[in-house]
Design an enzyme around this catalytic site. Sequence first.
Site, PDB file in Angstrom:
ATOM      1  N   CYS A  17       0.789  -1.242   0.000  1.00 23.74           N
ATOM      2  CA  CYS A  17       0.000   0.000   0.000  1.00 23.74           C
ATOM      3  C   CYS A  17       0.816   1.284   0.000  1.00 23.74           C
ATOM      4  CB  CYS A  17      -0.924   0.065   1.219  1.00 23.74           C
ATOM      5  SG  CYS A  17      -2.049  -1.301   1.362  1.00 23.74           S
ATOM      6  N   HIS A  72      -2.817   6.938   3.827  1.00 23.59           N
ATOM      7  CA  HIS A  72      -1.713   6.006   4.141  1.00 23.59           C
ATOM      8  C   HIS A  72      -0.328   6.510   3.733  1.00 23.59           C
ATOM      9  CE1 HIS A  72      -0.916   1.438   4.911  1.00 23.59           C
ATOM     10  NE2 HIS A  72      -0.472   2.236   5.869  1.00 23.59           N
TER      11      HIS A  72
END
Length: 584
Positions: free
Chosen positions: A73, A134
Amino acid sequence: MKILLLLLLLLLFLSQAESQAAPKPNFVLIMADDLGIGDPGCYGNKTLRTPNIDRLAKEGVKLTQHLAASPLCTPSRAAFMTGRYPIRSGMASQYRTGVFLFLASSGGLPESEVTFARLLKNQGYETALIGKWHLGTHCRNNSDFCHHPSSHGFDYFHGIPVTNLRDCKPGQGSVFTSAIRLLVFVPLQVIAIALLTLAALRRLGLLHVPGPVFVCLLCLAAGILGALLGFLHYFRPLNCLLLQNRHISQQPLSYDNLTQRLTEDAAAFIRRNAGTPFLLVFSCLQVHTALFASKDFAGKSQHGAYGDAAEEMDWSVGQILNVLEELRLTNNTLVYFSSDQGAHVEEVTTRGDIHGGSNGIYKGGKGNNWEGGVRVPGLLRWPGVLEAGLEVHAPTSNMDIFPTVVTLAGAALPQDRVIDGRDLMPLLRSPSPPSHSEHEFLFHYCNFYLNAVRWHPRNSSSIWKVFLFTPNFTPEGANGCFLTHVCFCHGRFVTRHEPPLLFDLSKDPRESSPVTPSTEPRFWEILEVMQRAADRHARTVQEVPNQLSLQNLLWKPWLQMCCSSASGLSCQCDQEKQDRGGSP
Ligand SMILES: *[C@@H]1O[C@H](CO)[C@@H](O)[C@H](O)[C@H]1NC(C)=O
Ligand SMILES: *[C@@H]1O[C@H](CO)[C@@H](O)[C@H](O)[C@H]1NC(C)=O
């Protein structure tokens, strides 16, 4: 003279017509989390229902070799936002942990990086990121927001600053806290044994430790233990929260109608900006665990909780397409759909429920550079500009969105740094899709470590992929690292190959049998070309501060965000409207 005047008028008219015909396009970039290429119907799934994603394929272009810049990610998203390999921004970890786990970590996308959002904002675009970020939040204190979307060109942010985790949803078990328990269990035992030994020796008179020193040591040990247990206990409120711009709108985050809330907010952003060019990055929380689905979707799919979550995400995509339609923006909006990396095949619950998606025929998945980890869905729709139903098989990267979007918006690409992505428009707009993209070579990193190289020679249909090392799957024979939940990138977790493992993906997309000098006479020649390309690439990589160093990954109490209520700091608040379609 008259003719000249007429000509002038004509010219004026033409230029006017041209500027009217080509207003700046809007961009809706949808990024799913951990969705596998084997999940959407348009990539061959017959049982998972994704009619809205499929609609994008029908009305637009389908990329069949679209590659995430990283199988994880944080680095993949950093590359997507900047058009650069994650190692260039320091977003590639040298340790086992390759992503941010805490809101109160100091690492993140450096402010010196240029995102497409920032360039578009300078071109007069309204920009929003809704969903998962993120890429860090703070640097030095809990109000600097140095890594926050608002410091990277997004006018509006609503979503989770870190990531969706099992630990965020009560009853979903824990990946993170069990890992921490595993990690701290040994040191804690060591401390305890050391203290007990000390106490015993002291008792027996074999060792002289002054009383106050001993008490101090005890207090220190108790303090460390208490802090750790407290932290594990409060993991959820501390890390699982929703921000609206820079304010906490819900802590801890609630999954009730969460998809609806974020989808509605995305729709509202489009409505607010129907008259101005806009950029919406819709970064879905699904289908990362903890899986969730609202009442309308829970229990409805053929693939358990995973299928429910995927189908709800597809619904969400449909809602956004509908709003574009309703506002007559469809023909002037480039819609992109992808996933940050392949499906997380190791996501299986202790009960045996499969909580990870499908990578179709491809090997491996999230966390490794087998095709299953990096080959992701890639769809682009722009009616009237991109041919409906076109399939492009040439290698493309999620880093390509950066130059594509920036160029279409009329901005210049940064000249002071390497941009690894390539403008997709020449490839997509060509009357018959060429078999070659601008990417002759692509480099696949596993965190900080160059793991594999892909070569699509200009004069050949072969797609060579060479692995310098491969992850050790556990248990042996499995299609993933089930014992560690995700594959790691170095040390005893990988096997180095000398000579490297070579595959021809054009003949062996499953990466099942490497070619050898006896099956491929040009074996050594191919390796040499790829080695030289890797060396050339390595020379362009500069050393930068590592954003995922242990120091930057750690939880730092002074960076923690916590919302206050009337009764003081409680780290609990809720300003979200949970009622779907609730009154404005
Ligand atoms: C379709 O997706 C589901 C959910 O990921 C998966 O279990 C199934 O194997 C997929 N089917 C194919 C043909 O890939
Ligand atoms: C979710 O939305 C539905 C439909 O509007 C509503 O009935 C329900 O109360 C909402 N759930 C929560 C927990 O707010």
